[in-house]
Scaffold this motif. Structure first.
Motif, PDB file in Angstrom:
ATOM      1  N   THR A 217       0.766  -1.141  -0.093  1.00  0.00           N
ATOM      2  CA  THR A 217      -0.051  -0.015   0.040  1.00  0.00           C
ATOM      3  C   THR A 217       0.860   1.170  -0.019  1.00  0.00           C
ATOM      4  OG1 THR A 217      -1.816  -1.407   1.224  1.00  0.00           O
ATOM      5  CG2 THR A 217      -1.787   1.162   1.354  1.00  0.00           C
ATOM      6  N   ALA A 218       0.751   2.051  -1.046  1.00  0.00           N
ATOM      7  CA  ALA A 218       1.778   3.362  -1.188  1.00  0.00           C
ATOM      8  C   ALA A 218       0.744   4.642  -0.853  1.00  0.00           C
ATOM      9  CB  ALA A 218       1.966   3.477  -2.578  1.00  0.00           C
ATOM     10  N   ILE A 219       1.153   5.251   0.272  1.00  0.00           N
ATOM     11  CA  ILE A 219       0.457   6.322   0.863  1.00  0.00           C
ATOM     12  C   ILE A 219       1.292   7.465   0.506  1.00  0.00           C
ATOM     13  CG2 ILE A 219      -0.208   7.482   3.294  1.00  0.00           C
ATOM     14  CD1 ILE A 219      -0.072   4.544   4.257  1.00  0.00           C
ATOM     15  N   VAL A 220       0.851   8.434  -0.345  1.00  0.00           N
ATOM     16  CA  VAL A 220       1.491   9.417  -1.124  1.00  0.00           C
ATOM     17  C   VAL A 220       0.890  10.676  -0.855  1.00  0.00           C
ATOM     18  CG1 VAL A 220       2.471  10.228  -3.205  1.00  0.00           C
ATOM     19  CG2 VAL A 220       2.095   7.660  -2.562  1.00  0.00           C
ATOM     20  N   GLY A 221       1.607  11.691  -0.224  1.00  0.00           N
ATOM     21  CA  GLY A 221       1.214  13.167  -0.033  1.00  0.00           C
ATOM     22  C   GLY A 221       1.150  13.755  -1.392  1.00  0.00           C
ATOM     23  N   VAL A 222       0.193  14.172  -1.766  1.00  0.00           N
ATOM     24  CA  VAL A 222      -0.086  15.112  -3.068  1.00  0.00           C
ATOM     25  C   VAL A 222      -0.365  16.564  -2.974  1.00  0.00           C
ATOM     26  CG1 VAL A 222      -0.959  13.057  -4.285  1.00  0.00           C
ATOM     27  CG2 VAL A 222      -2.437  14.403  -3.156  1.00  0.00           C
ATOM     28  N   ASP A 223       0.282  17.215  -1.996  1.00  0.00           N
ATOM     29  CA  ASP A 223       0.454  18.640  -2.039  1.00  0.00           C
ATOM     30  C   ASP A 223       1.511  19.143  -2.705  1.00  0.00           C
ATOM     31  OD1 ASP A 223      -2.041  18.799  -0.419  1.00  0.00           O
ATOM     32  OD2 ASP A 223      -0.999  18.243   1.513  1.00  0.00           O
ATOM     33  N   ASP A 224       2.421  18.499  -3.463  1.00  0.00           N
ATOM     34  CA  ASP A 224       3.524  18.995  -4.322  1.00  0.00           C
ATOM     35  C   ASP A 224       3.389  18.457  -5.687  1.00  0.00           C
ATOM     36  OD1 ASP A 224       5.698  16.681  -4.036  1.00  0.00           O
ATOM     37  OD2 ASP A 224       5.060  17.139  -1.809  1.00  0.00           O
ATOM     38  N   SER A 225       3.970  18.911  -6.561  1.00  0.00           N
ATOM     39  CA  SER A 225       3.680  18.238  -7.862  1.00  0.00           C
ATOM     40  C   SER A 225       4.470  16.827  -8.147  1.00  0.00           C
ATOM     41  CB  SER A 225       4.261  19.377  -8.959  1.00  0.00           C
ATOM     42  OG  SER A 225       5.766  19.528  -8.591  1.00  0.00           O
TER      43      SER A 225
END
Length: 466
Positions: A217-225
């Motif tokens: 499971t990949a948990i990825v912050g998407v607040d940057d490009s």
């Protein structure tokens, strides 16, 4: 300790004999490997030898019979120039790995089903790691925390029933862990960092991506490009991806709405948990950390009631927006880890009325990047070498005094804050500077702040909640 039994009977060279290097050498020896270790520092070599680690200059070794080369993550692998041991290993065709790679290989070799949560990102790694481990422990799990925080990874307890590994991974460590495969991998955020070590932002981001690319499971912050692109690539590759955002309402993923942590799924939005009243998790940056921890804990089987209880009891990390005490309505916060302007910004953004203690050994750019937070600052108390330059930047925008010492700054700030009519004035140590002009490191500086706070009349300690 986790014996590295997957290396039994193999000869392993090791370079870097700090605490984690010696621990790694001993884990290899415990697992039956033949180890030869070295360091550029003679004192480190002597210390390792006194602890039973075989040492010899790797320049004189026959590399043809070495199966693996274990490199300390602090030693240059590629930039600005490969270390001499790296060049020897590459010339001999010997793989170059680190202690995180030893851990993941041992976990696979054991056939262990113990969940493995790995955390990386430019900012917030340590808080997210500590928070995740705390939630798991508070729910009765045996949470083994280590890696780039706390214990060296090979000194953790071997896989066992009910055990969960929570491991902070720096880019240096991931660079030496080609087969890293967490149960849940967290990539919080990406901003330019360690470019002198990795060469380009693209290379740095690619190393960080490796951790989530190998995750169940990949948990990825998407607040940057960078995070947006990585999440899209992983999804196209068929990976399970959970996007998190500290500010964006996501169509699919988890996001913060004020102090509420929300989940969007199948066109429906629901409230997962709340950070209301949790003093150790103030600010948008901590909302991102909490979202990542919640997602990871859900992925390894905790229920949301257990998670909410763990959030509420989290005491925070020392020297990172650490609540040092309260005198009347005045809150004292130790953010000594903020050694530059960017690191000070989260704390300054988290409180509306601040008596700010800043200064030390200045970094390039000073506090000019923090000008947008000046309206929150009731008064500044400047210490150390940076005081004259910081006073020039503050000018007439913020009242200030040059306190000189931290102890004087705490006394004066406490008295001024006590007279403030605001509901919760905050005396905040967030120096935006290194500590070396007055203290050995930021930990010693933070401890000095807490000692000065403890001496204030009427002070009382507080936990993680308000």
């Amino acid at each position: 300790m986790i014996p590295a039994r997957s290396f039994e009977g193999k000869k392993v060279a090791l370079f870097g004999l700090g605490g984690s290097g010696i621990a790694t050498a001993r884990a290899l020896m415990e697992g039956g490997a033949s180890v030869v270790a070295w360091d550029d520092n003679p004192d480190s070599v002597g210390r390792a030898g006194s602890q039973g680690v075989p040492t010899a200059d790797l320049r004189g070794q026959d590399w043809s019979d070495i199966a693996s080369f274990v490199l300390s993550p602090g030693v240059p692998l590629t930039h600005p120039k490969p270390h001499w041991t790296v060049e020897l290993a590459r010339a001999a065709g010997v793989e170059i790995i680190g202690d995180i790679e030893l851990f993941v290989r041992e976990r696979r070799w054991n056939g262990s089903d113990a969940p493995f949560i790995a955390i990386t990102g430019t900012n917030g790694k340590s808080t997210t790691t500590a928070l995740t481990a705390h939630i798991l422990a508070s729910a009765g799990r045996d949470a083994q925390m280590g890696g780039n925080i706390g214990r060296a990874v090979m000194t953790l307890d071997p896989p066992g029933e009910g055990r969960v590994y929570v491991v902070e991974c720096s880019s240096y460590q991931i660079d030496l862990a080609p087969s890293i495969d967490p149960t849940a991998g967290i990539l919080l955020n990406l901003t330019p960092d360690h470019i002198d070590r990795h060469g380009t932002m693209q290379h740095y981001a690619g190393i960080k991506e490796r951790l989530v690319a190998g995750s169940e499971t990949a948990i990825v912050g998407v607040d940057d490009s960078w995070g947006v692109q990585i999440a899209e690539r992983l999804e196209r590759a068929g990976r399970k991806v959970i996007r998190i955002s500290k500010r964006l309402p996501l169509a699919d993923g988890m996001f913060a709405d004020g102090q509420d942590l929300m989940q969007a799924r199948d066109g429906k939005v629901s409230r997962l948990a709340s950070l209301e009243g949790i003093g150790s998790l103030r600010g948008q940056h901590n909302a991102q950390n909490a979202l990542a921890a919640v997602a990871a804990c859900l992925s390894v089987g905790l229920d949301i009631e257990e998670i909410q209880a763990g959030l509420r009891s989290f005491p925070g990390l020392a020297h990172r927006m650490e609540q040092a005490g309260r005198a009347g309505k005045v809150l004292f916060v130790n953010d000594s880890k903020a050694t530059n302007a960017d690191a000070a910004a989260p704390a300054l953004s988290s409180f509306p009325r601040i008596y700010w203690i800043a200064g030390g050994l200045p970094k390039e750019g000073g506090i000019e990047p923090l000008r947008g937070f000046f309206p929150r600052i009731a008064k500044a108390y400047l210490i150390g070498e940076a005081a004259p330059a910081f006073s020039a930047t503050l000018g007439e925008a913020v009242p200030y005094e040059i306190s000189g010492t931290l102890e004087a700054a705490v006394r004066h700030a406490a008295a001024d804050a006590a007279a403030d009519e605001h509901a919760e004035p905050v005396v905040l140590l967030s120096p935006a500077c290194a500590s070396f002009d007055q203290y050995k490191n930021f930990e010693v500086r933070g401890d000095a702040f807490k000692a000065a706070v403890a001496a204030i009349e009427g002070i009382r300690p507080i936990g993680g909640t308000r």
